[in-house]
Structures are given as structure tokens and as C-alpha cells.
Design an enzyme around this catalytic site. Structure first.
Site, PDB file in Angstrom:
ATOM      1  N   GLY A 118      39.750   0.083 -23.802  1.00  0.00           N
ATOM      2  CA  GLY A 118      38.014  -1.102 -23.514  1.00  0.00           C
ATOM      3  C   GLY A 118      37.255  -2.273 -22.421  1.00  0.00           C
ATOM      4  O   GLY A 118      37.259  -2.522 -23.063  1.00  0.00           O
ATOM      5  N   LYS A 129      36.635   9.743 -29.326  1.00  0.00           N
ATOM      6  CA  LYS A 129      36.721   8.664 -30.064  1.00  0.00           C
ATOM      7  C   LYS A 129      34.272   8.685 -30.970  1.00  0.00           C
ATOM      8  O   LYS A 129      34.475   9.699 -31.264  1.00  0.00           O
ATOM      9  CB  LYS A 129      36.711   7.103 -29.594  1.00  0.00           C
ATOM     10  CG  LYS A 129      37.327   7.070 -28.853  1.00  0.00           C
ATOM     11  CD  LYS A 129      37.879   5.713 -28.022  1.00  0.00           C
ATOM     12  CE  LYS A 129      39.130   5.088 -27.686  1.00  0.00           C
ATOM     13  NZ  LYS A 129      39.015   3.608 -26.917  1.00  0.00           N
ATOM     14  N   GLU A 179      50.123   2.837 -25.523  1.00  0.00           N
ATOM     15  CA  GLU A 179      48.584   2.213 -24.817  1.00  0.00           C
ATOM     16  C   GLU A 179      48.677   0.204 -25.386  1.00  0.00           C
ATOM     17  O   GLU A 179      48.634   0.067 -26.265  1.00  0.00           O
ATOM     18  CB  GLU A 179      47.739   2.839 -25.540  1.00  0.00           C
ATOM     19  CG  GLU A 179      47.144   4.161 -25.507  1.00  0.00           C
ATOM     20  CD  GLU A 179      46.011   4.797 -26.141  1.00  0.00           C
ATOM     21  OE1 GLU A 179      44.401   4.956 -25.644  1.00  0.00           O
ATOM     22  OE2 GLU A 179      45.120   4.603 -26.681  1.00  0.00           O
ATOM     23  N   HIS A 197      46.429   5.899 -33.179  1.00  0.00           N
ATOM     24  CA  HIS A 197      45.636   5.025 -32.528  1.00  0.00           C
ATOM     25  C   HIS A 197      45.580   4.005 -32.854  1.00  0.00           C
ATOM     26  O   HIS A 197      45.038   3.285 -33.806  1.00  0.00           O
ATOM     27  CB  HIS A 197      44.256   5.636 -32.321  1.00  0.00           C
ATOM     28  CG  HIS A 197      43.107   5.098 -30.900  1.00  0.00           C
ATOM     29  ND1 HIS A 197      43.108   3.731 -31.075  1.00  0.00           N
ATOM     30  CD2 HIS A 197      43.386   5.818 -29.570  1.00  0.00           C
ATOM     31  CE1 HIS A 197      42.574   3.326 -29.731  1.00  0.00           C
ATOM     32  NE2 HIS A 197      43.214   4.693 -28.700  1.00  0.00           N
ATOM     33  N   ASN A 237      40.119  10.824 -25.273  1.00  0.00           N
ATOM     34  CA  ASN A 237      39.827  10.831 -26.032  1.00  0.00           C
ATOM     35  C   ASN A 237      38.031  10.587 -26.565  1.00  0.00           C
ATOM     36  O   ASN A 237      37.883   9.059 -26.190  1.00  0.00           O
ATOM     37  CB  ASN A 237      40.929   9.247 -26.683  1.00  0.00           C
ATOM     38  CG  ASN A 237      40.200   8.910 -27.914  1.00  0.00           C
ATOM     39  OD1 ASN A 237      39.741   9.649 -29.044  1.00  0.00           O
ATOM     40  ND2 ASN A 237      40.924   7.701 -28.285  1.00  0.00           N
ATOM     41  N   GLU A 245      43.506   2.210 -32.475  1.00  0.00           N
ATOM     42  CA  GLU A 245      41.766   1.451 -33.425  1.00  0.00           C
ATOM     43  C   GLU A 245      42.176   2.111 -35.053  1.00  0.00           C
ATOM     44  O   GLU A 245      41.676   1.502 -35.859  1.00  0.00           O
ATOM     45  CB  GLU A 245      40.756   1.869 -32.651  1.00  0.00           C
ATOM     46  CG  GLU A 245      39.918   1.698 -31.393  1.00  0.00           C
ATOM     47  CD  GLU A 245      39.894   2.120 -30.015  1.00  0.00           C
ATOM     48  OE1 GLU A 245      39.252   3.890 -30.564  1.00  0.00           O
ATOM     49  OE2 GLU A 245      39.428   1.861 -29.139  1.00  0.00           O
ATOM     50  N   SER A 254      41.646   1.648 -20.655  1.00  0.00           N
ATOM     51  CA  SER A 254      41.016   1.849 -18.682  1.00  0.00           C
ATOM     52  C   SER A 254      41.512   2.378 -18.423  1.00  0.00           C
ATOM     53  O   SER A 254      41.416   2.103 -16.340  1.00  0.00           O
ATOM     54  CB  SER A 254      40.639   0.209 -18.597  1.00  0.00           C
ATOM     55  OG  SER A 254      40.003  -0.375 -19.448  1.00  0.00           O
TER      56      SER A 254
HETATM   57  P1  PGA Z   1      40.018   3.105 -22.664  1.00  0.00           P
HETATM   58  O1  PGA Z   1      40.726   3.773 -23.536  1.00  0.00           O
HETATM   59  O2  PGA Z   1      40.175   4.699 -21.689  1.00  0.00           O
HETATM   60  O3  PGA Z   1      38.002   3.226 -23.329  1.00  0.00           O
HETATM   61  O4  PGA Z   1      40.190   2.189 -22.373  1.00  0.00           O
HETATM   62  C1  PGA Z   1      41.516   4.909 -23.850  1.00  0.00           C
HETATM   63  C2  PGA Z   1      42.461   5.278 -25.528  1.00  0.00           C
HETATM   64  O5  PGA Z   1      41.416   3.885 -26.640  1.00  0.00           O
HETATM   65  O6  PGA Z   1      42.813   5.962 -25.982  1.00  0.00           O
END
Ligand code: PGA
Length: 255
Positions: free
Chosen positions: A174, A11, A168, A96, A9, A98, A214
Site C-alpha cells: 500500500g 481488503k 509480502e 496477512h 485482495n 494487516e 504495490s
Molecule cells: P497493495 O497490497 O497491492 O495495495 O500493496 C497488497 C496486499 O496487501 O496484499
């Protein structure tokens, strides 16, 4: 036997030129003998057409990061599932955290998108997960159960087998603080039990459930070793060819 699925992803990262650079890097660093592992790249909308074009002839599939549930019309700023398909997408990430957190997406709204994606022939990667506060309040099970029921409302067993769920935990996204393999497995088992309740054991056994939050080259193998963890949705670590290819390698080695 479920296949492993590794999705990146991106983003809101990578412009046109950087998209080319990253995919060129992946072509060099990823061993294309994927042993059945599926690899999906999800760049921003503006890079999807380019990504599809330069990923031709590789095992990389392309996915969008979001879509709207209408085919066309006066929906400024939105992109339809048909448009995603038209530029070569086979997948789309939906719900997601976010999107939930910054853009107010609810389970009901996400559910409409999931149905539309399936009806259009896109494979949705549908995200669920609790916040840190919810985990600390010991309501993870309740939260994830409500989300899974909500996003899958009125979706048939046949269609559920086609989609991908991504667990998630929001506190792991993140932050560099991944769930431990045990914490991930625990929630994946819970989701699979819920799927068995809703759709029967055979269907539940076939649904792919990715972990995200992460995931890095050095923790991927342990997470992917868990019996109910069927892959990873990777954010930060997918933005560099070497770290993303190391995660893919961890998945192929576990077959
Ligand atoms: P990250 O994000 O690996 O940077 O923690 C994962 C995601 O949001 O899909």
C-alpha cells in the site's frame, strides 16, 4: 512447471453494489484465455456469496480474506472454513500483515488456521514478510525464515504442495514502493531453499510463491518474469477492472 496465480485482495473495500460493478467490469476487460494462469478474487465476507454467483461461468475463483480455525460455536465476529466453502470459496488468505499488525495474529495462530483450512479443503494463501525496520536491520532472512517455519509447523509435504505462499514485504504494501524484481527474487529463492530443507527439493519446486506489495500494471511483468516469482497478491490495483486485468495479462503473456 508452476502455474502463475494472480489473486486480488480487496481488503475492506467494495460493498454489495460495488462488488457487482467490479466483477462485471472484469468480465468485460479480462481475456478469458488465461493460458493456465489462475485468477482469484477475494472480496469481503459480505460480498462472497454474490461474487461466487456472478463469477459462475468465468475462470475467476473466489477466496475469503480470513477465517477462524473452529467449525462453529461462540466466537463472535468470526467465520468458519465451512462457511467460506458454503458460499463458493476455494481459497482463503491467511496471516496477512494487516492481520498480524492490527489484530495481533502470530505465526502459531496462523499455523492453526492453515491446518484447518487444508483439512476443510480450502487452499490457503499464507502471507509472510518483513517490516521496513527489519529490512534495514538486515534481518529479512531471519524474519522470513522464522515466519515460514512457524506457519508451516507440522504440515506435511503433501499439504505444503497444495497451499500458496505469498511473500509480502510490509514496507511495500500500500505504499507504492514495490520491491525490485531482484529483491523479490532474492527472498523467493531463500524461501524455496528453506522449503527444500524442510520438505525436499522436489516438493520445494512445486510450491507456488506469490509476491505482493504495490504490484501494478506497469511493474507486474518485471516481477512476474523472475524465475521464482509465481504470481502476485494484489491489493490497491485489484480494485479497478482495467488495472487488475492488465496484471492478469502480464501473467498470461509470460507463459
Ligand atoms: P497493495 O497490497 O497491492 O495495495 O500493496 C497488497 C496486499 O496487501 O496484499
Amino acid at each position: 512447471m508452476r502455474t502463475k496465480v494472480i489473486a486480488g485482495n480487496w481488503k475492506m473495500n467494495k460493498d454489495f453494489r460495488q462488488t457487482e460493478e467490479l466483477i462485471d467490469g472484469l468480465k468485460k476487460s479480462v481475456n478469458f484465455d488465461l493460458q493456465g494462469v489462475r485468477v482469484i478474487l477475494c472480496p469481503p465476507f459480505t460480498s462472497l456469496e454474490l461474487a461466487s454467483r456472478i463469477a459462475k461461468g468465468t475462470p475467476f475463483a473466489i477466496g475469503g480474506q480470513n477465517m477462524y480455525f473452529e467449525d462453529e460455536g461462540a466466537f463472535t465476529g468470526e467465520v468458519s472454513p465451512g462457511m467460506l466453502k458454503g458460499v463458493g470459496c476455494q481459497y482463503v488468505i491467511l496471516g496477512h500483515s494487516e492481520r498480524r499488525q492490527y489484530f495481533g495474529e502470530t505465526d502459531e495462530f496462523i499455523n492453526r488456521k492453515v491446518k484447518k483450512a487444508l483439512a476443510t479443503g480450502l487452499i490457503p494463501i499464507v502471507c509472510v514478510g518483513e517490516t521496513l525496520q527489519q529490512r534495514e536491520q538486515n534481518i529479512t532472512e531471519q524474519v522470513v525464515t522464522t515466519q515460514v517455519r512457524g506457519v508451516l509447523k507440522d504440515i506435511s509435504a503433501e499439504n505444503v504442495e497444495k497451499l500458496i505462499l505469498a511473500y509480502e514485504p510490509v514496507w511495500a504494501i500500500g505504499t507504492g514502493r514495490n520491491a525490485t524484481p531482484q529483491q523479490a527474487e532474492e527472498v523467493h529463492v531463500l524461501i524455496r531453499k528453506l522449503l527444500a530443507e524442510l520438505y525436499g527439493a522436489a516438493t520445494a519446486e512445486r510450491v507456488i510463491i506469490q509476491y505482493g506489495g504495490s504490484v501494478k500494471a506497469d511493474n507486474a511483468a518485471d516481477l512476474l518474469w523472475q524465475p521464482n516469482v509465481d504470481g502476485a497478491l494484489v491489493g490497491g490495483a485489484c480494485l479497478k477492472a482495467d488495472s487488475f486485468s492488465a496484471i492478469i495479462e502480464a501473467a498470461t503473456a509470460k507463459k
